[in-house]
Design a protein around this motif. Structure first.
Motif, PDB file in Angstrom:
ATOM      1  N   ALA A 396       1.114  -1.069   0.133  1.00  0.00           N
ATOM      2  CA  ALA A 396      -0.281  -0.293   0.061  1.00  0.00           C
ATOM      3  C   ALA A 396       0.762   1.427  -0.263  1.00  0.00           C
ATOM      4  O   ALA A 396       2.214   0.956   0.472  1.00  0.00           O
ATOM      5  CB  ALA A 396      -1.089   0.373   0.861  1.00  0.00           C
ATOM      6  N   GLY A 397       0.238   2.382  -0.223  1.00  0.00           N
ATOM      7  CA  GLY A 397       1.081   3.668  -0.535  1.00  0.00           C
ATOM      8  C   GLY A 397       1.071   4.003  -1.392  1.00  0.00           C
ATOM      9  O   GLY A 397       0.870   3.659  -3.005  1.00  0.00           O
ATOM     10  N   LEU A 398       1.371   5.181  -1.825  1.00  0.00           N
ATOM     11  CA  LEU A 398       1.270   5.674  -3.310  1.00  0.00           C
ATOM     12  C   LEU A 398       2.744   5.275  -4.114  1.00  0.00           C
ATOM     13  O   LEU A 398       2.073   4.886  -5.273  1.00  0.00           O
ATOM     14  CB  LEU A 398       2.187   7.468  -3.146  1.00  0.00           C
ATOM     15  CG  LEU A 398       1.586   7.794  -4.284  1.00  0.00           C
ATOM     16  CD1 LEU A 398       0.055   8.052  -5.104  1.00  0.00           C
ATOM     17  CD2 LEU A 398       2.433   9.466  -3.789  1.00  0.00           C
ATOM     18  N   ALA A 399       3.636   5.237  -3.810  1.00  0.00           N
ATOM     19  CA  ALA A 399       4.885   4.523  -4.687  1.00  0.00           C
ATOM     20  C   ALA A 399       4.641   3.261  -5.457  1.00  0.00           C
ATOM     21  O   ALA A 399       4.871   3.301  -6.687  1.00  0.00           O
ATOM     22  CB  ALA A 399       6.470   4.937  -4.341  1.00  0.00           C
ATOM     23  N   TRP A 479       5.602   9.815   4.763  1.00  0.00           N
ATOM     24  CA  TRP A 479       4.644   9.827   4.438  1.00  0.00           C
ATOM     25  C   TRP A 479       3.631   9.543   3.010  1.00  0.00           C
ATOM     26  O   TRP A 479       2.659  10.778   3.169  1.00  0.00           O
ATOM     27  CB  TRP A 479       2.978   9.155   5.301  1.00  0.00           C
ATOM     28  CG  TRP A 479       4.052   8.126   6.639  1.00  0.00           C
ATOM     29  CD1 TRP A 479       5.005   9.100   7.516  1.00  0.00           C
ATOM     30  CD2 TRP A 479       4.889   7.145   6.925  1.00  0.00           C
ATOM     31  NE1 TRP A 479       5.238   8.274   8.641  1.00  0.00           N
ATOM     32  CE2 TRP A 479       5.302   6.928   8.491  1.00  0.00           C
ATOM     33  CE3 TRP A 479       4.081   6.212   6.196  1.00  0.00           C
ATOM     34  CZ2 TRP A 479       5.966   5.844   8.974  1.00  0.00           C
ATOM     35  CZ3 TRP A 479       4.619   4.928   7.295  1.00  0.00           C
ATOM     36  CH2 TRP A 479       5.097   5.090   8.410  1.00  0.00           C
ATOM     37  N   GLY A 480       3.942   9.276   2.018  1.00  0.00           N
ATOM     38  CA  GLY A 480       3.300  10.031   0.668  1.00  0.00           C
ATOM     39  C   GLY A 480       1.788   9.800   0.466  1.00  0.00           C
ATOM     40  O   GLY A 480       1.725  10.867   0.013  1.00  0.00           O
ATOM     41  N   SER A 481       1.193   9.242   0.708  1.00  0.00           N
ATOM     42  CA  SER A 481      -0.656   9.475   0.197  1.00  0.00           C
ATOM     43  C   SER A 481      -0.955  10.213   1.337  1.00  0.00           C
ATOM     44  O   SER A 481      -1.920  10.766   0.918  1.00  0.00           O
ATOM     45  CB  SER A 481      -0.911   7.586   1.129  1.00  0.00           C
ATOM     46  OG  SER A 481      -0.280   6.717  -0.449  1.00  0.00           O
ATOM     47  N   GLU A 482      -0.809  10.555   3.023  1.00  0.00           N
ATOM     48  CA  GLU A 482      -0.907  11.156   3.765  1.00  0.00           C
ATOM     49  C   GLU A 482      -0.956  12.842   3.296  1.00  0.00           C
ATOM     50  O   GLU A 482      -1.291  13.809   3.717  1.00  0.00           O
ATOM     51  CB  GLU A 482      -1.133  10.529   5.547  1.00  0.00           C
ATOM     52  CG  GLU A 482      -1.314   9.648   5.799  1.00  0.00           C
ATOM     53  CD  GLU A 482      -1.120   7.984   4.552  1.00  0.00           C
ATOM     54  OE1 GLU A 482       0.026   8.009   4.345  1.00  0.00           O
ATOM     55  OE2 GLU A 482      -2.114   7.442   4.205  1.00  0.00           O
TER      56      GLU A 482
END
Length: 565
Positions: A396-399, A479-482
């Protein structure tokens, strides 16, 4: 004829009958009677991990790739509690993971004794079944019931709670029998014939059909049947979120996936559809967002699902068929082929155009430059060298999420993701499970820096078992998505969004693995080739652009509603 054996031996024999070769867990005093019989065996192995969450995620990854049951065995109380995220992941992905969960001794239950929890109740929301046995004679039936439930219909995890005082010194009578004697496993229901014919007629009437292929296509290995339907009708193939491997991505009608960071070409096709064939998909939130941004309000939906409660649950349907997606689509193909349908030439031209546009879009990302490497460029470089049979795990997460649309998947059970659960820390331990399920295939997991550290301790597990596992860590120190939500919804007022990390390549070396650090995009492919040649696990750290934060798809959910006038 029944055989009398020690209770621990009975557990192992019953698992052997089910074809289980790996048990994931951490050694605990509550089940030493089960471990002891493994000392002299080479047909089954206890895979000792470094955290119970890792054990559950490994079992999930194993089942997703093998298409077969897996087993977790940990100690009672905190050990079982630590399984919850991983078993929740298995529940969302419909993985047949069987949890053997020792619990407090019967005499100590309901007294708040040491390491006592109501494990059965705790796991009920995240399993197909969760139950306890109260006498050792029930053990064989309980385990058979667990595997029966886990592998039937839409599969999923099951927990069997075994009070720890039942095993020591106990003996039990066991009738050793093949699983076919007490369960059917995954069936191949072809659906009600009248509904199948109605579905075929709806498809034959379409001018602009689109196939949305989901997880059922993977579990059923129905990729060939779906591809055939696409060829007969001219329908483009779009996959649901997390299921980009449902069909071979080199099929000329494949357009990519829906959902978060989905392919614009796939989105455009679905928006223009008059008939949508939802094949083995719930049309869940991560795919559709439960609105009409992708799914046209006037589209007619043919819904094929093995679980009847999912049919028509989110969107009104024109025809619903309950059954195995591969078997049902085979039946539909026969009817459509006999009708000698001629696909609408204008629609097939548009589909070809979208396919070409997607290829051109991805090619342009091969030249992305900047002070930091873009995640899109990472995948563009790796597309050039990624083996066709690779198993990819995306965290999960952006990258990591950029990878679903930017890597190619050529066979089912090549991509594993956290799906609707969206939990960080998934991909690395799940990929280790994939290593055990398919030791002959390359296994690569993609992580952000934050997600990798959730379960980074399992690198020792990978080293200890000599697994050829590559971890790509895209480090943007945040924390890229947040942080993206704080950028777009809170005027760049960043709180708790930035991190500080070690050198992940050095981390790998400290544990006895191989480490690579790549800060130039032109070196990515070469580092990956070196990692592929390593006889053991490795980590490739790539510093990536912390400002690469696309607008979140669910931004409206964190923004305050506008006040009425």
């Amino acid at each position: 004829m029944a055989q009398r054996m020690k209770a621990g031996e009975a557990v192992i024999e019953l698992l052997r009958q089910e074809g289980v070769s790996k048990i994931f867990g951490i050694v605990g005093s509550s089940f030493l009677d089960v471990l002891d019989p493994l000392y002299d065996r080479d047909d089954m192995e206890f895979v000792g991990v470094r955290h119970e969450q890792g054990a559950a995620l490994m079992a999930d990854g194993y089942s997703r790739i093998a298409g077969a049951p897996s087993v977790c065995l940990v100690t009672n109380g905190p050990g079982v509690l630590n399984l919850t995220y991983g078993i929740g992941s298995a529940y969302v992905s419909h993985s047949p993971v069987v949890v053997l969960a020792p619990s407090a001794s019967r005499d100590h239950q309901h007294l708040d004794s040491t390491q006592e929890f109501d494990q059965v109740a705790l796991f009920e929301p995240i399993t197909k079944a969760s139950f306890s046995i109260n006498k050792i004679e029930r053990l064989p039936d309980a385990l058979r019931q667990a595997f029966r439930i886990a592998t039937s219909g839409k599969m999923g995890p099951v927990l069997v709670d075994i009070p720890r005082d039942l095993l020591p010194g106990a003996e039990v009578d066991v009738d050793l029998m093949a699983p076919t004697a007490y369960r059917t496993g995954q069936g191949h229901s072809r659906g009600d014939r009248a509904q199948v014919e109605a579905a075929a007629q709806e498809i034959l009437s379409a001018q602009r059909p689109v196939i949305v292929a989901g997880g059922g296509v993977e579990w059923s290995l129905a990729d060939a049947a779906v591809a055939r339907l696409s060829e007969l009708t001219g329908a483009p193939i779009v996959t649901s979120y997390g299921r980009a491997d449902a069909v071979s991505n080199d099929h000329p009608n494949y357009l990519g996936h829906l959902g978060r960071l989905g392919a614009q070409e796939a989105i455009d096709a679905v928006r223009n559809a008059d008939v949508i064939v939802a094949a083995g998909t719930r049309l869940g939130q991560s795919t559709t967002f439960f609105d009409n941004r992708f799914i046209p309000a006037d589209a007619r939906i043919v819904h094929i699902e093995i679980d009847p409660k999912e049919i028509g649950r989110i969107y009104p349907i024109s025809v619903g068929v309950e059954g195995d997606v591969g078997a049902v689509v085979d039946e539909i193909n026969g009817i459509v082929a006999a009708a000698e349908l001629r696909p609408d030439p204008e629609w097939t031209r548009r589909v070809a155009g979208w396919n070409a546009a997607r290829a051109a879009r991805l090619q342009t990302e091969e030249t992305l430059t900047g002070d930091y490497i873009k995640p899109q460029r990472v995948y563009a470089e790796l597309r050039k060298v990624m083996p066709r049979d690779a198993i990819i795990a995306l965290d999960a997460g952006l990258a990591p999420n950029f990878g679903q649309d930017r890597l190619n998947y050529y066979q089912p059970r090549s991509l594993i993701m956290a799906l609707d659960l969206g939990g960080l820390g998934f991909s690395f331990p799940a990929s280790i499970g994939a290593n055990f399920a398919a030791p002959e295939r390359p296994v690569v997991n993609f992580n952000g820096d934050g997600g990798f550290l959730f379960n980074a301790q399992e690198f020792e597990t990978a080293v200890r078992y000599g697994l050829k596992n590559i971890s790509v860590v895209m480090n943007n120190d945040c924390w890229g998505s947040e942080k993206a939500y704080q950028k777009y919804a809170f005027n760049e007022r960043y709180v708790g969004a930035d991190t500080v990390n070690p050198r992940f390549d050095k981390y790998a070396e400290l544990f006895g693995g191989a480490g690579f650090y790549v800060d130039r995009p032109e070196d990515i492919a070469d580092a990956f080739a070196q990692a592929l040649a390593v006889d053991g696990p490795s980590i490739i750290e790539i510093p990536t652009d912390p400002d690469e934060m696309p607008r979140p798809a669910r931004l409206a959910e964190v923004q305050a509603p506008s006040s009425g006038g």
